[in-house]
Design a protein around this motif. Sequence first.
Motif, short mmCIF file in Angstrom:
data_model
loop_
_atom_site.label_atom_id
_atom_site.label_comp_id
_atom_site.label_asym_id
_atom_site.label_seq_id
_atom_site.Cartn_x
_atom_site.Cartn_y
_atom_site.Cartn_z
N LYS A 321 -4.76 -9.54 -8.98
CA LYS A 321 -4.24 -10.78 -9.56
C LYS A 321 -2.72 -10.84 -9.46
CE LYS A 321 -3.99 -13.33 -13.92
NZ LYS A 321 -4.32 -13.31 -15.37
N ASP A 322 -2.04 -9.70 -9.70
CA ASP A 322 -0.58 -9.66 -9.70
C ASP A 322 0.01 -9.35 -8.33
OD1 ASP A 322 -0.56 -10.22 -12.36
OD2 ASP A 322 -0.37 -8.16 -13.03
N GLY A 323 -0.87 -9.15 -7.32
CA GLY A 323 -0.38 -8.94 -5.96
C GLY A 323 0.21 -7.57 -5.70
N PHE A 324 -0.33 -6.54 -6.34
CA PHE A 324 0.16 -5.17 -6.15
C PHE A 324 -0.95 -4.30 -5.59
CE2 PHE A 324 3.23 -6.77 -9.18
CZ PHE A 324 4.42 -6.17 -8.77
N GLU A 325 -0.55 -3.25 -4.89
CA GLU A 325 -1.51 -2.28 -4.37
C GLU A 325 -1.10 -0.89 -4.83
OE1 GLU A 325 -2.15 -2.35 -0.19
OE2 GLU A 325 -2.64 -4.49 -0.12
N LEU A 326 -2.06 -0.11 -5.28
CA LEU A 326 -1.84 1.27 -5.67
C LEU A 326 -2.91 2.14 -5.03
CD1 LEU A 326 -1.00 1.09 -9.50
CD2 LEU A 326 0.59 1.33 -7.59
N SER A 327 -2.61 3.41 -4.80
CA SER A 327 -3.57 4.31 -4.20
C SER A 327 -4.70 4.61 -5.18
CB SER A 327 -2.88 5.63 -3.81
OG SER A 327 -2.48 6.34 -4.98
N GLU A 328 -5.85 5.01 -4.64
CA GLU A 328 -6.99 5.37 -5.47
C GLU A 328 -6.62 6.50 -6.43
OE1 GLU A 328 -10.27 4.35 -5.82
OE2 GLU A 328 -9.68 2.57 -4.69
N GLU A 329 -5.77 7.41 -5.95
CA GLU A 329 -5.37 8.56 -6.77
C GLU A 329 -4.67 8.10 -8.05
OE1 GLU A 329 -3.04 12.77 -6.03
OE2 GLU A 329 -2.13 10.94 -5.23
N ILE A 330 -3.75 7.13 -7.90
CA ILE A 330 -3.00 6.64 -9.06
C ILE A 330 -3.91 5.82 -9.98
CG2 ILE A 330 -1.11 5.14 -9.80
CD1 ILE A 330 0.37 5.98 -7.24
N ILE A 331 -4.77 4.99 -9.38
CA ILE A 331 -5.70 4.19 -10.18
C ILE A 331 -6.62 5.11 -10.99
CG2 ILE A 331 -7.64 2.57 -10.09
CD1 ILE A 331 -6.29 1.30 -7.64
N ASP A 332 -7.13 6.16 -10.33
CA ASP A 332 -7.98 7.13 -11.03
C ASP A 332 -7.23 7.80 -12.17
OD1 ASP A 332 -10.08 6.56 -9.40
OD2 ASP A 332 -9.96 8.39 -8.19
N PHE A 333 -5.96 8.12 -11.93
CA PHE A 333 -5.16 8.78 -12.95
C PHE A 333 -5.00 7.89 -14.18
CE2 PHE A 333 -0.89 9.10 -14.82
CZ PHE A 333 -0.98 10.37 -15.39
N VAL A 334 -4.66 6.63 -13.96
CA VAL A 334 -4.48 5.70 -15.08
C VAL A 334 -5.80 5.48 -15.81
CG1 VAL A 334 -3.79 3.37 -15.75
CG2 VAL A 334 -2.55 4.55 -13.94
N ALA A 335 -6.89 5.29 -15.05
CA ALA A 335 -8.21 5.06 -15.66
C ALA A 335 -8.67 6.26 -16.48
CB ALA A 335 -9.24 4.73 -14.58
#
Length: 477
Positions: A321-335
């Motif tokens: 929605k906000d037009g950003f991309e992050l790696s799966e590694e970082i998304i997993d870390f935050v989740a």
Amino acid sequence: MNTTAAIKIWSECLNFIKDNIPEQSFATWFLPIQAVSIENSILTVQVPSRFFYEWLEEHYIKLLKTSLQKVIGIDAKLVYNIVVKKDSKNLNDHITVNIPSSNTQKVKSQNFTNFYATGSDFKNPFIIPGLQKIKVDAQLNHSYSFDNFIEGESNRLGRSGSLAVSEKPGGTSFNPLFLYGGVGLGKTHLANAIGLKVKELFPEKIVLYVSMEKFTQQFIDSVKSNNRNDFIHFYQMIDVLIVDDVHFLSGKKATQDVFFHIFNQLHQNNKQLILTSDKSPIDIQDIEKRLISRFKWGLSAEINKPDFVTRKAILKSKLLKDGFELSEEIIDFVANSVKSNVRELEGAIISLIAHSSLTKKEITLDLAKKTLEGFINYARKEISIEFIQQVISDYLKVPIESIQSKTRKRDVVQARHLSMYFAKKYTNSSLSSIGSKIGKRDHATVLHACKTVVNLSETDKVFKGYVDEIDKKIFVN
């Protein structure tokens, strides 16, 4: 143009704002703002980027407006000075543009008097044949739709029930639809989504979203102005009534009485009711049994904390929605790090994006760990009923087995009462769930224990000292 005066005014605004939002949000979204000038009640401030401006307008416009009016006066206005880079190879080459605060999402007033049609015809709509329906601002948040609500195991029943109600309002057995659960899990989102879908499918229906606090204040105002009957008649004309935080009815006898009659009239006429609460119907304290009974007539759906898969889906949706991309590694870390609720999960990713934008640093795993340290520490320190019992057991030297037992020894009963009190205070568990985990008691026992602790704290200084010490240890351990 007076920069010194502008800085002084903005400083006073910040003092007010700081008292009304979390510390981390204040540091992220308000400390970077710089006052530029003040002229004719128009304050100009500089923000780092257009993204920053859009975020403030979408999420903090009401707070900004209130703070400015408190400091400057009712005519206060806000203008943003935004730094915009030129199309130039020189990275330091930039210009600034001024954009007036547009209040892109209107602050929803919900003033009672605004709902009425003018003229005397409205006084008693039920004795006037063919009365035309009045126009009512539904007071809905258009950001909260079904399209951007992420479904998971934790909310599937609530979402399915909400969708069924929106497609056939008043025509299903889900009336009322009672959505309950902890803070920031999506109850208000689903309630708004129902209203938006109904307006899309049935434009002729009168839909209204109102918080129970606002409903109560409207009722009080109507009594003071001798318009109680008009108040009741207005609400009885609604086709789909959405009441948020209905647990605030607790202890308000007169409001409970008027809400009971409005509820009955709407239900008998096959109008749809949607109620949200932080507690299940049976766990709401100090509410008449006849209302609790009616709350249980339809579907009660609990919204729980999202699991890992759902948290990842929420993050990916927010980033898209906000037009950003992050790696799966970082998304997993935050989740994995932020598990408490959807609101904090989205707040964590926004803080990370904002930090990257302000410092002009690429988002790496190390940056994520540093930026979200506060969120991570909180997530690791999630307070459970078991943890609370252990703290109290250690402090009072009472074995957990005894707390869980049936014994009525004074020291054990005291430990049991304290365990129930702090479980209610620091967890999102229902009274029934707390009782079940602390000696297999019922919700009435838990309620009695909590009242006992509160009463003793007010009359016994030594006991209050125990409560304060345990309170500290829950956060230190």
